[in-house]
Design a protein around this motif. Structure first.
Motif, PDB file in Angstrom:
ATOM      1  N   MET A 231      32.215  50.110  46.345  1.00 23.12           N
ATOM      2  CA  MET A 231      33.336  50.886  46.860  1.00 23.12           C
ATOM      3  C   MET A 231      34.667  50.266  46.455  1.00 23.12           C
ATOM      4  SD  MET A 231      31.968  53.440  48.230  1.00 23.12           S
ATOM      5  CE  MET A 231      33.442  54.143  48.948  1.00 23.12           C
ATOM      6  N   GLU A 232      34.741  48.925  46.461  1.00 22.64           N
ATOM      7  CA  GLU A 232      35.974  48.281  46.013  1.00 22.64           C
ATOM      8  C   GLU A 232      36.234  48.577  44.544  1.00 22.64           C
ATOM      9  OE1 GLU A 232      35.466  44.199  46.950  1.00 22.64           O
ATOM     10  OE2 GLU A 232      36.078  44.406  49.039  1.00 22.64           O
ATOM     11  N   ASN A 233      35.159  48.513  43.740  1.00 29.85           N
ATOM     12  CA  ASN A 233      35.331  48.852  42.326  1.00 29.85           C
ATOM     13  C   ASN A 233      35.747  50.302  42.151  1.00 29.85           C
ATOM     14  OD1 ASN A 233      34.575  46.253  41.647  1.00 29.85           O
ATOM     15  ND2 ASN A 233      32.424  46.786  41.357  1.00 29.85           N
ATOM     16  N   PHE A 234      35.127  51.191  42.966  1.00 30.68           N
ATOM     17  CA  PHE A 234      35.492  52.605  42.875  1.00 30.68           C
ATOM     18  C   PHE A 234      36.941  52.822  43.301  1.00 30.68           C
ATOM     19  CE2 PHE A 234      35.642  56.891  44.817  1.00 30.68           C
ATOM     20  CZ  PHE A 234      35.401  57.627  43.670  1.00 30.68           C
ATOM     21  N   ALA A 235      37.353  52.123  44.391  1.00 29.66           N
ATOM     22  CA  ALA A 235      38.744  52.240  44.826  1.00 29.66           C
ATOM     23  C   ALA A 235      39.692  51.715  43.759  1.00 29.66           C
ATOM     24  CB  ALA A 235      38.938  51.482  46.140  1.00 29.66           C
ATOM     25  N   SER A 236      39.299  50.593  43.119  1.00 25.74           N
ATOM     26  CA  SER A 236      40.123  50.066  42.035  1.00 25.74           C
ATOM     27  C   SER A 236      40.203  51.057  40.887  1.00 25.74           C
ATOM     28  CB  SER A 236      39.549  48.729  41.564  1.00 25.74           C
ATOM     29  OG  SER A 236      40.283  48.230  40.482  1.00 25.74           O
ATOM     30  N   HIS A 237      39.036  51.688  40.610  1.00 25.30           N
ATOM     31  CA  HIS A 237      39.040  52.695  39.544  1.00 25.30           C
ATOM     32  C   HIS A 237      39.930  53.881  39.916  1.00 25.30           C
ATOM     33  CE1 HIS A 237      37.665  55.048  36.186  1.00 25.30           C
ATOM     34  NE2 HIS A 237      37.214  55.996  36.987  1.00 25.30           N
TER      35      HIS A 237
END
Length: 750
Positions: A231-237
């Motif tokens: 989710m953090e990676n998705f939010a960063s994306h």
């Protein structure tokens, strides 16, 4: 306190001393202990005085109140309650019934169980009489009656002041749940009655259920952490996408503004051009009309002048008139013969102007038209980005360019020899990376890429060289040498092109399917490696080759046992009259002598002595092997340095230490030779199997008769370099070597 004998009121001496004990439980730490007297000494004395002034009850019917107070004071004194002495756990008999007396509603237990197994009497408010007490079969009838009398005494105060209740004792720690019902998902006690209720359920020990619950929680936590990372990676994306949208909007807005400004400039330029052209036409018309107007005025003036002249001539005398008339006629004829332009040279109307807006339309169309992309930039090869048959190629592009697809082209890097065509391959992809498959291992390929959109193709990128990973090496099982502490592994590269290095991986041979690596040796530059091992273990050995593209797949495993020294015979040192078996552990000399064709130099192969050497691992320590011999066979066994003169007999120089046996006329002769010197030693029992112990640490070489565990001889030799086993046959026959075995017990004493 437990050893004291005190006669309690209403109780016999025997009952008080043997089976019934009083404790000041409030002075102990455990929550399971009970109070027999109030902790406040002054309060106890007031209670005693209150008893002395009240009516006697229960077991005290036959005694005076003053006597009761004295006996209570005697108990207080004897038990040291005035000083609040502490009692340890070792003084308490847990099997005895307990009686509580305090300011709060008391309760009573018998044998550690609630009276009559009743519920909490204190909550119900139901008082209990001494006659109703049930001790669950504890003690004799007399002892139970004595306890009832004691209960009447200790609980005989006025009911309006104190009330006595019976409540069950709370479960102690020993009675905690010890099993877990998986079906009910609750901990239960391992009692027969409880287990009967759960006999059809899945029951497991509480510790196992606890570990299972912990493992499940850890797994869920790991999944949760993984989900959090995703989710953090998705939010960063998403954040990057937001930023990209803003950037793209800014670029598009700037692009539109630039195009519209350009269109406005073009329209203004066309307006100026058209107005200027129209002004030129107006000027031309006016100039033409003005010229005609001037010419017409001149003609009118001339006509008026002629008219006036003719009128004047008419008033003249005839003679003068005739003279002037001839000249006037000529002038008038000439004037009349002159053609006068009476047509308007310039029309007042202007032609309709057709405006050419093709370039404007082209500009308008260019607003929605993207330019052809720039040349992509291909990235250098990343480490570990290749396998033996594939590579991963990556590239990048300028952010302002719009691309619909890419064309990746590649071909193998070869010598540009005449007549050799290098096939080129092209593939169309959407992303800025591609995994190219079906390639040749350990081979260089050059790649280039072009970008494409509806406006056209970009120029090709610069060419980059990528390399596939190598083929797996091939371990030479017959050349593996080992001992209890180490192993020397040899292999072939298996690749035509050179590789950068090799990696040797070790795993426990008991679990060949395991993926874990016990140890790995990296950066090996050559095709052999000496690895340190643990004694009396079995290992599976794997080798990988590495280059800039990455590591190869594992080689086929080779098994190494560290139970003893293991080696093969070196065929490169073998005399041409000898033959080494396929397993490399038997040497044979046949009746027919082989021809010495194609011999290696004499410093490698034995030429005079019919011998062969073994490849012993170059490691310090102790090495042991055995040789099967024939009693009637002439042979020599021992050790020699690698550079021992091959044209001399074994034992005839300082670089070899040997045991030689000759058989002639039914007599056996044994010699232990070094530099042509042998001691006088008699061997009474001819050995059929000879054990040889090479001890580097103690500088010894020992020979043994294995069948009878007999020591034959020991050389005390200073070994300045590593030596190898050597074997010689003076007559036809064979020698069989046994190695890879542990040192026998009888050998360890020498």
């Amino acid at each position: 306190m437990e050893g004291d004998t005190v006669e309690a009121p209403g109780l016999g001496r025997s009952a008080a001393s043997k089976d019934f004990h009083f404790y000041h439980m409030g002075l102990c730490d455990s929550e399971d202990r009970l109070q027999i007297f109030p902790e406040d000494t002054q309060m106890r004395r007031e209670v005693v005085q209150a008893e002395m002034t009240s009516e006697p009850r229960g077991a005290m019917k036959g005694k005076a109140q003053g006597d009761l107070g004295e006996e209570v004071d005697e108990l207080v004194r004897l038990y040291g309650l005035e000083d609040d002495h502490e009692l340890g756990d070792e003084h308490i008999d847990e099997s005895m019934p307990r009686i509580e007396v305090s300011e709060y509603p008391p309760y009573m237990m018998t044998g550690g169980e609630p009276l009559r197994e009743q519920r909490d009497w204190r909550l119900s408010g139901e008082a209990t009489r001494a006659e109703d007490l049930d001790f669950g079969g504890w003690g004799s009838a007399g002892q139970c009656q004595d306890l009832r009398e004691a209960y009447r005494y200790t609980h005989g105060r006025a009911s309006e002041e104190y009330e006595c209740y019976v409540i069950p004792e709370e479960e102690d720690e020993e009675e905690a749940a010890d099993v877990f019902c998986v079906t009910c998902k609750t901990p239960v006690r391992a009692l027969e009655k409880v287990l009967d209720e759960h006999k059809e359920h899945e029951v497991t020990p509480l510790s196992k259920a606890l570990e299972s619950a912990k493992d499940e929680i850890h797994k869920n936590m790991y999944k949760l952490e993984k989900q959090i990372i995703e989710m953090e990676n998705f939010a960063s994306h998403l954040e990057e996408v937001f930023i990209t949208v803003e950037e793209n909007f800014g670029r598009q807005e700037q692009n539109f503004e630039s195009h519209y400004n350009e269109i406005l400039e073009t329209l203004a330029q066309k307006y100026e051009e058209k107005i200027q052209a129209l002004g030129e036409k107006k000027k031309q018309k006016l100039e033409a009309l003005y010229g005609q107007l001037v010419s017409c005025g001149e003609n009118l003036d001339t006509c008026k002048e002629l008219m006036e002249t003719i009128e004047e001539m008419c008033h003249e005398e005839k003679v003068d008139f005739i003279k002037d008339a001839v000249a006037m006629a000529d002038r008038l004829g000439k004037f009349l013969r002159t053609k006068t332009d009476v047509e308007i040279s310039a029309q007042p109307d202007f032609e309709d102007q057709t405006l050419d807006f093709s370039d404007v339309e082209e500009l308008m169309g260019s607003i929605n038209t993207i330019p052809a992309p720039s040349a992509p930039v291909i990235n250098p090869q990343a480490p570990n980005s290749a396998t033996g048959s594939s590579v991963r190629v990556c590239w990048s592009l300028f952010s302002d360019d719009t691309v619909e697809s890419y064309q990746l082209s590649y071909r193998p890097v070869q010598d540009s020899s005449p007549g050799k065509d290098r096939a080129e391959f092209t593939m169309t992809i959407k992303e800025t990376y591609c995994s190219v498959t079906n390639l040749v291992p350990n081979t260089q390929y050059e790649f280039w890429v072009t970008a494409q959109n509806r406006a056209g193709f970009s120029p090709a990128s610069e060419r980059a060289v990528y390399m596939t990973a190598p083929c797996p090496p091939i371990i030479k099982s017959k050349e593996i040498r080992s001992c209890e502490e180490a192993a020397l592994i040899c292999w072939e590269s298996g690749n035509l092109n050179p590789v950068d290095s090799y990696t040797v991986e070790l795993t426990q041979a008991e679990t060949p399917g395991a993926s874990g690596v016990t140890e790995s040796v990296v950066g090996v530059p050559t095709c052999e490696c000496l690895v340190q091992l643990q004694p009396r273990q079995s290992y599976a050995i794997y080798v990988r080759a590495l280059n800039v593209g990455g590591p190869s797949a594992r080689s086929e495993p080779a098994t190494v046992h560290t139970s003893g020294s293991y080696f093969h015979l070196n065929e490169h040192t073998c005399h041409p009259w000898l033959t080494v078996s396929e397993d490399g552990l038997t040497v044979v000399r046949s009746e027919r002598k082989a021809l010495a064709k194609g011999l290696l130099p004499s410093d490698t192969r034995f030429t005079r002595c019919v011998a062969v050497m073994g490849n012993l691992i170059p490691v310090q320590g102790r090495h042991y092997w055995e040789v099967e011999v024939d009693e009637c066979l002439d042979y020599t066994v021992g050790v020699a340095s690698e550079d021992v003169p091959k044209q001399e007999d074994l034992g005839a120089n300082r670089l070899s230490w040997c045991m030689r046996h000759t058989f002639a006329s039914s007599r056996h002769k044994y010699e232990f030779l070094h530099n042509k010197i042998t001691p006088e030693i008699r061997v009474t029992v001819s050995p059929r199997k000879i054990g040889i112990l090479l001890d580097y640490e103690n500088s010894k070489l020992s020979f043994f008769n294995v069948d009878i565990s007999q020591h034959l001889y020991t050389f005390r030799c200073q070994l300045h370099q590593f030596v190898h086993p050597c074997f010689s046959l003076e007559k036809p026959g064979c020698l069989k070597i046994h190695n890879g075995i542990s040192v026998p017990k009888h050998v360890t004493f020498y």
